[in-house]
Design a protein around this motif. Sequence first.
Motif, PDB file in Angstrom:
ATOM      1  N   SER A  33      -2.111  18.863   1.385  1.00 44.68           N
ATOM      2  CA  SER A  33      -3.303  18.022   1.212  1.00 44.68           C
ATOM      3  C   SER A  33      -4.580  18.862   1.187  1.00 44.68           C
ATOM      4  N   LYS A  37      -7.613  19.885  -2.031  1.00 48.73           N
ATOM      5  CA  LYS A  37      -9.049  19.633  -1.859  1.00 48.73           C
ATOM      6  C   LYS A  37      -9.902  20.904  -1.926  1.00 48.73           C
ATOM      7  N   GLU A  68      -7.555  15.511  11.076  1.00 49.83           N
ATOM      8  CA  GLU A  68      -6.284  16.090  10.652  1.00 49.83           C
ATOM      9  C   GLU A  68      -5.827  17.167  11.643  1.00 49.83           C
ATOM     10  N   LEU A  90       1.969  16.776   7.740  1.00 49.83           N
ATOM     11  CA  LEU A  90       0.662  16.620   7.109  1.00 49.83           C
ATOM     12  C   LEU A  90       0.691  16.940   5.622  1.00 49.83           C
ATOM     13  N   SER A  91       1.707  17.659   5.170  1.00 55.08           N
ATOM     14  CA  SER A  91       1.858  17.935   3.740  1.00 55.08           C
ATOM     15  C   SER A  91       2.503  16.763   3.019  1.00 55.08           C
ATOM     16  N   THR A  94      -0.186  11.355   4.103  1.00 57.31           N
ATOM     17  CA  THR A  94      -1.618  11.375   4.399  1.00 57.31           C
ATOM     18  C   THR A  94      -1.803  11.074   5.883  1.00 57.31           C
ATOM     19  N   THR A  95      -2.949  11.421   6.428  1.00 60.42           N
ATOM     20  CA  THR A  95      -3.181  11.153   7.850  1.00 60.42           C
ATOM     21  C   THR A  95      -3.096   9.660   8.136  1.00 60.42           C
ATOM     22  N   ASP A  96      -3.617   8.829   7.224  1.00 60.54           N
ATOM     23  CA  ASP A  96      -3.560   7.377   7.427  1.00 60.54           C
ATOM     24  C   ASP A  96      -2.134   6.861   7.427  1.00 60.54           C
ATOM     25  N   SER A  97      -1.316   7.290   6.450  1.00 56.30           N
ATOM     26  CA  SER A  97       0.060   6.791   6.397  1.00 56.30           C
ATOM     27  C   SER A  97       0.880   7.336   7.564  1.00 56.30           C
TER      28      SER A  97
END
Length: 190
Positions: A33, A37, A68, A90-91, A94-97
């Motif tokens: 992720s 970015k 994160e 984390l790869s 997503t942090t939310d999921s």
Amino acid sequence: MISFLEGEVVEKGAGRVVLAVGGTGYDVLVPASVLGKLPPIGRTTRVHTRLAIRDDQMLLYGFSSREERSLFDLLNGVTGVGPKVALSFLSALTTDSLRRAIVEGEAGVLTLVPGVGKKVAQRVVLDLRDKLGGEGDVIAIEGPLADVREALLQLGLTPQEVGEALRGLDPDGRAPEELLREALHRVGAR
């Protein structure tokens, strides 16, 4: 402790980035992720970091946000999850999921992460659920109950309602359709 690095992107690829900060190049391991970015090589960026010191090496892990990094720290504290597996979480998510899966007791979602089996996924949910705001027991769902659970979610029930409907439901060799009827009856009885 190195809280963050802000510098020029010198190299990036395959789970790592090299940042030039004050004449020193820092090799930082990052989740996918973060790689997505990062600005192009030659541009400046900020990466929130965590330094891990092992017997024979020092490794620097980088993240796009403090949130994160905090999630990485929590994951790293779970028995059976080291920095490499925490980075895989984390790869892959997503942090939310990831937060949602842990809070809602979705251990099955966590097994989608490479290197994470059912036991580790359940341990992550068990250890971190309360810390991330979840409550209640973790229900391990397999076989026909997994089909019933999926059907209830497709019908629009929340994970909490599904958990209540399935709690104590004994498959006992019954068909998923029969189990679904009983679960729906339980939800309707409230």
